[in-house]
Design a protein around this motif. Structure first.
Motif, PDB file in Angstrom:
ATOM      1  N   SER A 279      -1.570   0.994  -3.305  1.00 48.67           N
ATOM      2  CA  SER A 279      -0.481   1.747  -2.546  1.00 48.67           C
ATOM      3  C   SER A 279       0.142   0.892  -1.676  1.00 48.67           C
ATOM      4  O   SER A 279      -0.541  -0.347  -1.003  1.00 48.67           O
ATOM      5  CB  SER A 279       0.469   3.270  -2.550  1.00 48.67           C
ATOM      6  N   ASP A 280       1.028   1.159  -0.713  1.00 47.00           N
ATOM      7  CA  ASP A 280       1.209   0.107   0.633  1.00 47.00           C
ATOM      8  C   ASP A 280       0.276   1.334   1.291  1.00 47.00           C
ATOM      9  O   ASP A 280       0.186   0.579   2.949  1.00 47.00           O
ATOM     10  CB  ASP A 280       2.411   0.224   0.929  1.00 47.00           C
TER      11      ASP A 280
ATOM     12  N   GLU B 247       9.940  -2.723   2.205  1.00 47.86           N
ATOM     13  CA  GLU B 247       9.449  -4.321   2.326  1.00 47.86           C
ATOM     14  C   GLU B 247      10.263  -4.713   4.083  1.00 47.86           C
ATOM     15  O   GLU B 247       8.849  -4.668   5.049  1.00 47.86           O
ATOM     16  CB  GLU B 247       9.477  -5.394   1.351  1.00 47.86           C
ATOM     17  N   ALA B 248      11.099  -4.776   4.216  1.00 50.21           N
ATOM     18  CA  ALA B 248      11.818  -5.457   5.491  1.00 50.21           C
ATOM     19  C   ALA B 248      11.613  -3.906   6.374  1.00 50.21           C
ATOM     20  O   ALA B 248      11.152  -4.428   7.041  1.00 50.21           O
ATOM     21  CB  ALA B 248      12.857  -5.621   5.452  1.00 50.21           C
TER      22      ALA B 248
ATOM     23  N   HIS C  14      11.038 -13.625   1.573  1.00 51.12           N
ATOM     24  CA  HIS C  14      10.462 -12.445   0.494  1.00 51.12           C
ATOM     25  C   HIS C  14       9.622 -11.435   0.348  1.00 51.12           C
ATOM     26  O   HIS C  14       8.141 -12.493  -0.100  1.00 51.12           O
ATOM     27  CB  HIS C  14      11.034 -13.234  -1.237  1.00 51.12           C
ATOM     28  N   ARG C  15       9.061 -10.432   0.960  1.00 51.81           N
ATOM     29  CA  ARG C  15       8.128 -10.216   1.065  1.00 51.81           C
ATOM     30  C   ARG C  15       7.464  -9.409  -0.084  1.00 51.81           C
ATOM     31  O   ARG C  15       8.126  -8.611  -0.997  1.00 51.81           O
ATOM     32  CB  ARG C  15       8.557  -9.079   2.269  1.00 51.81           C
ATOM     33  N   PHE C  16       6.686  -9.744  -0.436  1.00 52.65           N
ATOM     34  CA  PHE C  16       6.166  -8.427  -1.142  1.00 52.65           C
ATOM     35  C   PHE C  16       3.927  -8.179  -0.995  1.00 52.65           C
ATOM     36  O   PHE C  16       3.260  -8.682  -0.671  1.00 52.65           O
ATOM     37  CB  PHE C  16       6.192  -8.847  -2.560  1.00 52.65           C
ATOM     38  N   SER C  17       4.105  -6.559   0.150  1.00 53.31           N
ATOM     39  CA  SER C  17       2.964  -6.715   1.056  1.00 53.31           C
ATOM     40  C   SER C  17       1.719  -6.386   0.175  1.00 53.31           C
ATOM     41  O   SER C  17       1.339  -6.893   0.706  1.00 53.31           O
ATOM     42  CB  SER C  17       3.544  -5.494   1.991  1.00 53.31           C
TER      43      SER C  17
END
Ligand code: UDP
Ligand code: MG
Length: 313
Positions: free
Chosen positions: A155-156, A73-74, A175-178
Motif C-alpha cells: 500500500s502507500d 495522491e495529491a 497524474h500521480r500514482f505513488s
C-alpha cells in the motif's frame, strides 16, 4: 531523529481525532520527536474544524487545507512536500494502519542502514475474492509491461528516509500514482506484512469504479505499451494477408479456379495492416513525447564515491 507522519484526510470527522490521540499514545516514550502533517483534502464534513482544534493545542501539527477534493495522491504529495523529518511515514487517518506498525518500521530503519524504505503489504486481504483477484492480476500485468516493479498487496503505508522523500517530491507530474513513483525512485525497499484493521469509523472512499480508474492511471503512467499495440496488430494483419494469399492461391491452382474474393480479402487485410503499422509509428513518437513531458529524472544517485575516497550523498 525526527519522524514525520503524512496523513491524507477526506471526510474523516468520525475518526481523525481518535487517530491523533491513539498515535500520541503509541508514540509516547517511544519516539522522541515527531510531527503530524495532516492534509484536509476538501472534506465536506467537520474534518477541517477538528484539525484546526488539534493544531491549536499542539506544537507538532501542520495542517494543509485544500481548496477542494484533489484526491489522495495529491494529498500525499502536498504532505510529503511539507515534511521535515529524517524519516517520513505516509499513513491513513482511519486507523486501518496501526501506529504500532510505524514503530516496527522505524526500528528496522534505525538498525539497518542498508534499507531506505519499509513498505507494508497486506498479508491477508479483507476484501472480496473478486477484488483480490483483479488486484493481483493488475500487479502481474504491470510487472510485465512496465519498467518499475510493483509489489502485490503493497500500500502507500511506508516509512522512508529523507533522501528518498526528497527524490519523490522532485517528481512533479500531475497524474500521480505513488506506488509507481516510490518504485521509480529506486532505493532499497523492504516489505513487511501487516494486518489491516477495520476502519475505526467513517467509510471507505474507494469503489470498484474508482479502483478501475486508478488502475488505468497506473498503466498509462508507467508504460506506453498500449500505444505500441497497433504496430503488433498491423504486423499480424499483414502477415495474415500473405498467409491467406498463399493458401488461396494454392487452393485455386488445385481446384483450377480463382475467385475475385481472394484479391478483395487480401487487399482488405493488407490495407488494414498498413494502417495499423502507421498508427503504431505515431504511437512510438507520442510515447516518447509523453514520457518526456513527465520530466522524470534520467537517473537518481544514491551516493557517490569520488577518487578522493570521500563519500558524498
Ligand atoms: N483520502 C483522501 N482523499 C480522497 C480519498 C481518500 O485524502 O479523495 C484519504 C482518506 O481520508 C484516508 C486515506 O486517503 O485517510 C485512505 O482512504 P480510504 O480509507 O477511503 O481507503 P481504503 O482504506 O478503503 O483503501
Ligand atoms: Mg481506509
Amino acid at each position: 531523529m525526527k519522524l514525520s507522519l503524512v496523513v491524507p484526510c477526506y471526510n474523516e470527522e468520525d475518526v481523525v481525532y481518535d487517530f491523533y490521540k491513539e498515535t500520541n499514545k503509541v508514540f509516547a516514550d517511544k519516539v522522541d520527536s515527531y510531527e503530524f502533517v495532516f492534509v484536509n483534502d476538501g472534506s465536506k464534513d467537520k474534518t477541517y474544524e477538528i484539525l484546526k482544534a488539534i493544531h491549536k493545542v499542539s506544537d507538532n501539527v501542520k495542517v494543509i487545507n485544500f481548496s477542494r477534493n484533489f484526491g489522495k495522491e495529491a494529498a500525499m504529495y502536498a504532505g510529503l512536500c511539507n515534511t521535515t523529518g529524517d524519516y517520513t511515514c505516509v499513513i491513513d487517518a482511519d486507523l486501518q494502519q496501526r501506529p504500532e506498525v510505524v514503530l516496527e518500521m522505524l526500528h528496522i530503519l534505525e538498525n539497518d542502514s542498508s534499507v531506505d524504505c519499509i513498505a507494508a503489504y497486506q498479508e491477508s486481504r479483507k476484501e472480496s475474492k473478486v477484488v483480490s483477484l483483479l488486484k493481483n492480476g493488475f500487479y502481474k500485468l504491470m510487472n510485465v509491461i512496465s519498467e518499475v516493479e510493483f509489489y502485490p498487496g503493497a500500500s502507500d503505508f511506508r516509512l522512508m528516509r529523507r533522501k528518498m522523500v526528497d527524490e519523490v517530491v522532485k517528481l512533479t507530474e500531475y497524474h500521480r500514482f505513488s506506488k509507481g513513483l516510490f518504485s521509480f525512485v529506486g532505493f532499497n525497499t523492504k516489505y513487511i506484512p501487516y494486518e489491516v484493521q477495520q476502519r475505526a469509523a467513517g467509510e471507505s472512499k474507494w469503489s470498484v469504479a474508482k479502483l478501475f480508474i486508478y488502475a488505468v492511471e497506473g498503466i498509462v503512467g508507467y508504460t506506453t505499451a498500449p500505444l505500441k499495440l497497433a504496430t503488433f496488430a498491423g504486423i499480424g494483419f499483414v502477415a495474415a494477408a500473405f498467409i491467406y494469399l498463399v493458401i488461396a492461391l494454392i487452393a485455386g491452382i488445385i481446384s483450377g479456379s480463382l475467385s475475385s474474393a481472394v484479391a478483395i480479402i487480401t487487399l482488405l487485410l493488407l490495407i488494414g495492416g498498413i494502417q495499423f503499422i502507421f498508427t503504431g509509428v505515431i504511437g512510438e513518437y507520442l510515447a516518447r513525447a509523453y514520457m518526456q513531458g513527465k520530466n522524470r529524472p534520467v537517473f537518481i544517485v544514491k551516493e557517490m564515491l569520488t577518487y578522493e575516497d570521500e563519500e558524498s550523498e
